[in-house]
Design a protein around this motif. Structure first.
Motif, PDB file in Angstrom:
ATOM      1  N   THR A   6       7.357  -7.030 -19.103  1.00  0.00           N
ATOM      2  CA  THR A   6       7.331  -6.619 -20.509  1.00  0.00           C
ATOM      3  C   THR A   6       5.909  -6.409 -21.018  1.00  0.00           C
ATOM      4  N   HIS A   7       5.795  -5.510 -21.976  1.00  0.00           N
ATOM      5  CA  HIS A   7       4.530  -5.328 -22.688  1.00  0.00           C
ATOM      6  C   HIS A   7       4.541  -6.105 -23.996  1.00  0.00           C
ATOM      7  N   GLU A   8       5.738  -6.594 -24.361  1.00  0.00           N
ATOM      8  CA  GLU A   8       5.888  -7.139 -25.700  1.00  0.00           C
ATOM      9  C   GLU A   8       5.679  -8.653 -25.749  1.00  0.00           C
ATOM     10  N   THR A  17       0.849  -1.183   0.000  1.00  0.00           N
ATOM     11  CA  THR A  17       0.000   0.000   0.000  1.00  0.00           C
ATOM     12  C   THR A  17       0.883   1.230   0.000  1.00  0.00           C
ATOM     13  N   TYR A  18       0.642   2.111  -0.933  1.00  0.00           N
ATOM     14  CA  TYR A  18       1.345   3.396  -0.949  1.00  0.00           C
ATOM     15  C   TYR A  18       0.421   4.461  -0.386  1.00  0.00           C
ATOM     16  N   ILE A  19       0.985   5.342   0.390  1.00  0.00           N
ATOM     17  CA  ILE A  19       0.236   6.540   0.768  1.00  0.00           C
ATOM     18  C   ILE A  19       0.633   7.600  -0.255  1.00  0.00           C
ATOM     19  N   THR A  20      -0.323   7.983  -1.088  1.00  0.00           N
ATOM     20  CA  THR A  20       0.030   8.899  -2.174  1.00  0.00           C
ATOM     21  C   THR A  20       0.330  10.285  -1.619  1.00  0.00           C
ATOM     22  N   ARG A  21       1.321  10.896  -2.246  1.00  0.00           N
ATOM     23  CA  ARG A  21       1.780  12.195  -1.767  1.00  0.00           C
ATOM     24  C   ARG A  21       0.720  13.281  -1.976  1.00  0.00           C
ATOM     25  N   PRO A  40      -4.572   6.062   0.796  1.00  0.00           N
ATOM     26  CA  PRO A  40      -3.810   4.832   0.552  1.00  0.00           C
ATOM     27  C   PRO A  40      -4.183   4.192  -0.783  1.00  0.00           C
ATOM     28  N   LEU A  41      -3.155   3.697  -1.472  1.00  0.00           N
ATOM     29  CA  LEU A  41      -3.374   3.063  -2.774  1.00  0.00           C
ATOM     30  C   LEU A  41      -2.786   1.655  -2.707  1.00  0.00           C
ATOM     31  N   LYS A  42      -3.633   0.663  -2.920  1.00  0.00           N
ATOM     32  CA  LYS A  42      -3.165  -0.719  -2.829  1.00  0.00           C
ATOM     33  C   LYS A  42      -2.584  -1.157  -4.169  1.00  0.00           C
ATOM     34  N   ALA A  43      -1.278  -1.099  -4.291  1.00  0.00           N
ATOM     35  CA  ALA A  43      -0.619  -1.439  -5.565  1.00  0.00           C
ATOM     36  C   ALA A  43      -0.545  -2.949  -5.749  1.00  0.00           C
ATOM     37  N   LEU A  44      -0.381  -3.695  -4.652  1.00  0.00           N
ATOM     38  CA  LEU A  44      -0.406  -5.161  -4.714  1.00  0.00           C
ATOM     39  C   LEU A  44      -1.405  -5.654  -3.686  1.00  0.00           C
ATOM     40  N   ASP A  66      13.032  -4.611 -15.932  1.00  0.00           N
ATOM     41  CA  ASP A  66      11.766  -3.873 -16.020  1.00  0.00           C
ATOM     42  C   ASP A  66      11.677  -3.219 -17.400  1.00  0.00           C
ATOM     43  N   GLU A  67      10.899  -3.815 -18.285  1.00  0.00           N
ATOM     44  CA  GLU A  67      10.739  -3.348 -19.667  1.00  0.00           C
ATOM     45  C   GLU A  67      12.094  -3.121 -20.342  1.00  0.00           C
ATOM     46  N   PRO A  68      12.943  -4.134 -20.355  1.00  0.00           N
ATOM     47  CA  PRO A  68      14.304  -3.920 -20.866  1.00  0.00           C
ATOM     48  C   PRO A  68      14.373  -3.601 -22.355  1.00  0.00           C
ATOM     49  N   GLY A 108       0.947  -7.000 -17.894  1.00  0.00           N
ATOM     50  CA  GLY A 108      -0.181  -6.317 -17.270  1.00  0.00           C
ATOM     51  C   GLY A 108      -0.191  -4.863 -17.686  1.00  0.00           C
ATOM     52  N   SER A 109      -1.349  -4.232 -17.593  1.00  0.00           N
ATOM     53  CA  SER A 109      -1.465  -2.864 -18.086  1.00  0.00           C
ATOM     54  C   SER A 109      -0.734  -1.883 -17.169  1.00  0.00           C
ATOM     55  N   SER A 110      -0.613  -0.671 -17.626  1.00  0.00           N
ATOM     56  CA  SER A 110       0.081   0.369 -16.867  1.00  0.00           C
ATOM     57  C   SER A 110      -0.613   0.594 -15.523  1.00  0.00           C
ATOM     58  N   GLY A 111       0.170   0.609 -14.459  1.00  0.00           N
ATOM     59  CA  GLY A 111      -0.377   0.814 -13.129  1.00  0.00           C
ATOM     60  C   GLY A 111      -0.846  -0.462 -12.456  1.00  0.00           C
ATOM     61  N   ALA A 112      -0.677  -1.612 -13.127  1.00  0.00           N
ATOM     62  CA  ALA A 112      -1.160  -2.889 -12.583  1.00  0.00           C
ATOM     63  C   ALA A 112      -0.376  -3.324 -11.337  1.00  0.00           C
ATOM     64  N   GLY A 113       0.863  -2.862 -11.224  1.00  0.00           N
ATOM     65  CA  GLY A 113       1.680  -3.222 -10.067  1.00  0.00           C
ATOM     66  C   GLY A 113       2.933  -4.014 -10.419  1.00  0.00           C
ATOM     67  N   LYS A 114       3.284  -4.073 -11.694  1.00  0.00           N
ATOM     68  CA  LYS A 114       4.418  -4.889 -12.153  1.00  0.00           C
ATOM     69  C   LYS A 114       5.745  -4.428 -11.546  1.00  0.00           C
ATOM     70  N   SER A 115       6.003  -3.123 -11.639  1.00  0.00           N
ATOM     71  CA  SER A 115       7.279  -2.617 -11.117  1.00  0.00           C
ATOM     72  C   SER A 115       7.328  -2.761  -9.603  1.00  0.00           C
ATOM     73  N   THR A 116       6.201  -2.508  -8.954  1.00  0.00           N
ATOM     74  CA  THR A 116       6.129  -2.669  -7.498  1.00  0.00           C
ATOM     75  C   THR A 116       6.495  -4.102  -7.113  1.00  0.00           C
ATOM     76  N   LEU A 117       5.940  -5.066  -7.848  1.00  0.00           N
ATOM     77  CA  LEU A 117       6.231  -6.478  -7.571  1.00  0.00           C
ATOM     78  C   LEU A 117       7.717  -6.773  -7.792  1.00  0.00           C
TER      79      LEU A 117
HETATM   80  N1  LIG Z   1       6.279   5.326  -4.834  1.00  0.00           N
HETATM   81  C1  LIG Z   1       4.971   5.347  -5.072  1.00  0.00           C
HETATM   82  N2  LIG Z   1       4.147   6.143  -4.336  1.00  0.00           N
HETATM   83  C2  LIG Z   1       2.828   6.156  -4.556  1.00  0.00           C
HETATM   84  N3  LIG Z   1       2.201   5.403  -5.482  1.00  0.00           N
HETATM   85  C3  LIG Z   1       2.957   4.586  -6.240  1.00  0.00           C
HETATM   86  C4  LIG Z   1       4.384   4.521  -6.085  1.00  0.00           C
HETATM   87  N4  LIG Z   1       4.866   3.616  -6.975  1.00  0.00           N
HETATM   88  C5  LIG Z   1       3.804   3.159  -7.656  1.00  0.00           C
HETATM   89  N5  LIG Z   1       2.664   3.733  -7.227  1.00  0.00           N
HETATM   90  C6  LIG Z   1       1.288   3.431  -7.719  1.00  0.00           C
HETATM   91  O1  LIG Z   1       1.094   2.035  -7.579  1.00  0.00           O
HETATM   92  C7  LIG Z   1       0.401   1.492  -8.699  1.00  0.00           C
HETATM   93  C8  LIG Z   1       1.256   0.417  -9.345  1.00  0.00           C
HETATM   94  O2  LIG Z   1       2.411   1.033  -9.907  1.00  0.00           O
HETATM   95  P1  LIG Z   1       3.542   0.235 -10.679  1.00  0.00           P
HETATM   96  O3  LIG Z   1       4.608   1.221 -10.980  1.00  0.00           O
HETATM   97  O4  LIG Z   1       3.910  -0.966  -9.929  1.00  0.00           O
HETATM   98  O5  LIG Z   1       2.763  -0.181 -12.012  1.00  0.00           O
HETATM   99  P2  LIG Z   1       3.305  -0.837 -13.350  1.00  0.00           P
HETATM  100  O6  LIG Z   1       2.479  -2.041 -13.599  1.00  0.00           O
HETATM  101  O7  LIG Z   1       4.784  -1.008 -13.252  1.00  0.00           O
HETATM  102  O8  LIG Z   1       2.946   0.272 -14.451  1.00  0.00           O
HETATM  103  P3  LIG Z   1       3.746   0.701 -15.783  1.00  0.00           P
HETATM  104  O9  LIG Z   1       3.442  -0.323 -16.828  1.00  0.00           O
HETATM  105  O10 LIG Z   1       3.171   2.040 -16.135  1.00  0.00           O
HETATM  106  O11 LIG Z   1       5.204   0.797 -15.456  1.00  0.00           O
HETATM  107  C9  LIG Z   1       0.101   2.678  -9.602  1.00  0.00           C
HETATM  108  O12 LIG Z   1      -1.191   3.121  -9.323  1.00  0.00           O
HETATM  109  C10 LIG Z   1       1.133   3.695  -9.196  1.00  0.00           C
HETATM  110  O13 LIG Z   1       0.668   5.006  -9.430  1.00  0.00           O
END
Ligand SMILES: Nc1ncnc2c1ncn2[C@@H]1O[C@H](COP(=O)(O)OP(=O)(O)OP(=O)(O)O)[C@@H](O)[C@H]1O
Ligand SMILES: [Mg+2]
Length: 222
Positions: free
Chosen positions: A201-203, A11-15, A20-24, A169-171, A41-50
């Motif tokens: 990857t998106h590809e 969970t991120y607390i958005t600035r 709170p935003l549940k990324a995973l 991450d999207e190399p 997964g689509s943009s914002g799905a949580g891939k980079s967070t994972l």
């Molecule tokens: N440091 C952070 N602080 C607050 N919110 C964050 C932070 N990092 C990611 N998020 C939010 O968490 C969610 C998941 O983000 P993440 O970067 O994991 O997505 P992603 O699948 O990698 O997207 P993309 O394909 O655009 O890279 C998004 O809603 C994003 O805005």
């Protein structure tokens, strides 16, 4: 099991608004040593967070992360950075290289953090460049290199501490198809040598080259 995630939440607390935003949201995932896995997964799905949690760049809010059977979910940041340095090599979409430095200097950076004697760093970095057949780029300033060259330098840097796991991450996200194909070939070769590889990857052609595709949607595995 190399990587075992059990009920991982982040969970991120958005600035902006403090909401709170549940990324995973309850990720259960196991990855065996030597696997090559794609995360889609689509943009914002949580891939980079994972990927960041797997690579010990970030900690889950809750859930258990077992790495080689040991629970690392509650380790201190200092311990996590040690694990990260030893175990993982990272490759990013936009290379994350020091543009003003040359390729050799960039590849040597993780060795500085690993406290390798200075006298050995250039030799080791050169050997790594050689293994990727780019020793000719050693003295070239990164800002002068093409995208494909930069990504090979970044892969050399990711490999220099001989990590077991490569996290990418999207190399190929910033590369044309010819260079993307070349980078994918390098990952396949590394995997054939026994490295575990996890690629966001998106590809499709990248994902389809992996042993397994994991799709994430709204912080969950589909
Ligand atoms: N440091 C952070 N602080 C607050 N919110 C964050 C932070 N990092 C990611 N998020 C939010 O968490 C969610 C998941 O983000 P993440 O970067 O994991 O997505 P992603 O699948 O990698 O997207 P993309 O394909 O655009 O890279 C998004 O809603 C994003 O805005
Ligand atoms: Mg991302």
């Amino acid at each position: 099991m190399l990587i075992e995630l059990i009920g991982i939440e982040k969970t991120y607390i958005t600035r902006r608004d403090g909401v709170p935003l549940k990324a995973l949201n309850g990720i259960n995932l196991t990855i065996k040593k030597g696997e090559m896995v794609a995360i889609k997964g689509s943009s914002g799905a949580g891939k980079s967070t994972l990927l960041h949690i797997i690579g010990c760049l970030d900690k889950p809010t809750s859930g258990i992360y077992k790495l080689d059977g040991a629970d690392v979910s509650k380790e201190s940041s200092a311990k996590l950075s040690k694990i990260r340095n030893k175990k993982f090599g990272f490759v990013m979409q936009h290379f994350a290289l020091v543009e003003e430095d040359n390729a050799l200097q960039n590849v040597g950076i993780p060795l500085l953090f690993a406290k390798t004697p200075i006298s050995q760093i250039d030799t080791l970095a050169m050997e790594q460049l050689r293994q990727l057949s780019i020793e000719n780029l050693a003295k070239q300033r990164v800002s002068k290199l093409s995208g494909g060259e930069k990504q090979r330098v970044a892969i050399a840097r990711a490999l220099i501490n001989q990590p077991e796991v490569i996290l990418a991450d999207e190399p190929t996200g910033a590369l044309d198809s010819e260079n993307s194909t070349m980078i994918l070939k390098i990952f396949k070769a590394l995997n054939a040598q026994g490295k575990t590889i996890i690629i966001v990857t998106h590809e499709d052609f990248v994902a389809n080259a992996c042993d397994r595709i994991i799709t994430i949607s709204d912080g969950r595995i589909k």
